[in-house]
Every structure is written in structure tokens, then in C-alpha cells.
Design a protein around this motif. Structure first.
Motif, short mmCIF file in Angstrom:
data_model
loop_
_atom_site.label_atom_id
_atom_site.label_comp_id
_atom_site.label_asym_id
_atom_site.label_seq_id
_atom_site.Cartn_x
_atom_site.Cartn_y
_atom_site.Cartn_z
N LYS A 34 0.84 -1.20 0.00
CA LYS A 34 0.00 0.00 0.00
C LYS A 34 0.87 1.25 0.00
O LYS A 34 0.62 2.19 -0.72
CB LYS A 34 -0.92 -0.01 1.22
CG LYS A 34 -1.84 1.19 1.29
CD LYS A 34 -2.75 1.10 2.50
CE LYS A 34 -3.64 2.31 2.57
NZ LYS A 34 -4.53 2.28 3.72
N LYS A 35 1.93 1.26 0.80
CA LYS A 35 2.85 2.39 0.85
C LYS A 35 3.51 2.60 -0.51
O LYS A 35 3.61 3.72 -1.00
CB LYS A 35 3.91 2.15 1.93
CG LYS A 35 5.18 2.96 1.83
CD LYS A 35 4.98 4.43 1.95
CE LYS A 35 6.33 5.14 1.88
NZ LYS A 35 6.22 6.53 1.63
N ALA A 36 3.92 1.52 -1.14
CA ALA A 36 4.62 1.63 -2.41
C ALA A 36 3.71 2.21 -3.49
O ALA A 36 4.17 2.90 -4.38
CB ALA A 36 5.13 0.25 -2.85
N THR A 37 2.41 1.95 -3.39
CA THR A 37 1.50 2.44 -4.42
C THR A 37 0.86 3.77 -4.04
O THR A 37 0.49 4.54 -4.91
CB THR A 37 0.40 1.41 -4.70
OG1 THR A 37 -0.32 1.15 -3.50
CG2 THR A 37 0.98 0.12 -5.25
N GLY A 39 2.20 6.15 -1.64
CA GLY A 39 3.15 7.19 -1.39
C GLY A 39 2.90 7.99 -0.12
O GLY A 39 3.34 9.12 -0.03
N THR A 40 2.19 7.43 0.87
CA THR A 40 1.90 8.19 2.08
C THR A 40 2.78 7.72 3.24
O THR A 40 3.90 8.14 3.34
CB THR A 40 0.41 8.10 2.44
OG1 THR A 40 0.02 6.74 2.52
CG2 THR A 40 -0.44 8.81 1.43
N TYR A 41 2.25 6.84 4.10
CA TYR A 41 2.99 6.42 5.30
C TYR A 41 3.31 4.93 5.24
O TYR A 41 2.75 4.20 4.45
CB TYR A 41 2.15 6.71 6.55
CG TYR A 41 1.80 8.16 6.69
CD1 TYR A 41 2.76 9.09 7.03
CD2 TYR A 41 0.50 8.61 6.47
CE1 TYR A 41 2.44 10.44 7.14
CE2 TYR A 41 0.17 9.95 6.59
CZ TYR A 41 1.14 10.85 6.92
OH TYR A 41 0.84 12.18 7.03
N GLN A 42 4.21 4.52 6.14
CA GLN A 42 4.64 3.13 6.21
C GLN A 42 4.85 2.76 7.68
O GLN A 42 5.37 3.57 8.44
CB GLN A 42 5.95 3.00 5.44
CG GLN A 42 6.51 1.62 5.40
CD GLN A 42 7.74 1.56 4.53
OE1 GLN A 42 8.04 2.48 3.78
NE2 GLN A 42 8.48 0.49 4.62
N CYS A 43 4.44 1.57 8.06
CA CYS A 43 4.66 1.10 9.43
C CYS A 43 6.16 0.91 9.64
O CYS A 43 6.78 0.10 8.97
CB CYS A 43 3.94 -0.23 9.67
SG CYS A 43 2.15 -0.10 9.57
N LYS A 44 6.72 1.68 10.55
CA LYS A 44 8.17 1.60 10.81
C LYS A 44 8.46 1.44 12.30
O LYS A 44 9.49 1.87 12.78
CB LYS A 44 8.87 2.85 10.29
CG LYS A 44 8.94 2.92 8.79
CD LYS A 44 9.82 4.07 8.36
CE LYS A 44 10.06 4.03 6.88
NZ LYS A 44 10.99 5.05 6.44
N GLY A 45 7.51 0.88 13.05
CA GLY A 45 7.75 0.61 14.45
C GLY A 45 7.43 1.75 15.40
O GLY A 45 7.69 1.65 16.59
N LYS A 46 6.90 2.84 14.91
CA LYS A 46 6.50 3.92 15.79
C LYS A 46 5.31 3.45 16.63
O LYS A 46 4.42 2.78 16.13
CB LYS A 46 6.12 5.18 15.01
CG LYS A 46 7.28 5.80 14.24
CD LYS A 46 6.81 7.03 13.49
CE LYS A 46 7.91 7.65 12.68
NZ LYS A 46 7.44 8.84 11.94
N VAL A 47 5.30 3.84 17.91
CA VAL A 47 4.27 3.36 18.82
C VAL A 47 3.54 4.51 19.51
O VAL A 47 2.34 4.43 19.74
CB VAL A 47 4.90 2.43 19.89
CG1 VAL A 47 3.87 1.97 20.91
CG2 VAL A 47 5.55 1.22 19.22
#
Length: 86
Positions: A34-37, A39-47
């Protein structure tokens, strides 16, 4: 139909318009797709809310990323004191 997929550091990127039979992806892989298509956000471990930069990012994390601690009263609105205090 000829499909193209990209494997980078163990993550499979598949164009959203491509249907690839017999490939099952995990929820985290689907989120990266979804991020790749989108271009918004990506789950990167932020809590936590202190790690967010906007209400939109906090809402994305609450809806899509496991283990977040941004909605203490469980009303579906994250980071009400810091970002989403409309």
C-alpha cells in the motif's frame, strides 16, 4: 498477464493493479505494498504520539500498524492531546 514484483531486503513489492495467483502475503507486506503504491505512510515501528508528525500519520498508524499506544480511551481517535484535537 505478465506481472512484475520487486523483492528488496526481504520485502515483496507488488503493483496494486497486478493479480498474482497462489502468492499469499502477510498483513505487513500488504501495508508495504500500500505504501509503495500510495506514497503516504509506512509502518516503521513507531508506537507513541511523540513519534508522530501529524494527525494523519497518527491515524494511519492506529488503523494499520500493530502495537500502537496512541488511543488510551479507545474512541478511535489517536493522539487527541498532541495532534488530533479538533
Amino acid at each position: 498477464m505478465l506481472g512484475i514484483a520487486l523483492l528488496v531486503s526481504g520485502t515483496l513489492f507488488v503493483p496494486a493493479s497486478e493479480a498474482i495467483p497462489n502468492i499469499h502475503t502477510s498483513l505487513s507486506t500488504q501495508r508495504v505494498i500500500k505504501k509503495a503504491t500510495s506514497g503516504t505512510y509506512q509502518c516503521k515501528g513507531k508506537v507513541y504520539c511523540s513519534e508522530m508528525t501529524s494527525c494523519a500519520e497518527a491515524k494511519f498508524y492506529l488503523r494499520n500498524c500493530p502495537g500502537t499506544k496512541m488511543d488510551g480511551n479507545h474512541d478511535g481517535i489517536p493522539c487527541e492531546k498532541q495532534w488530533c484535537n479538533e
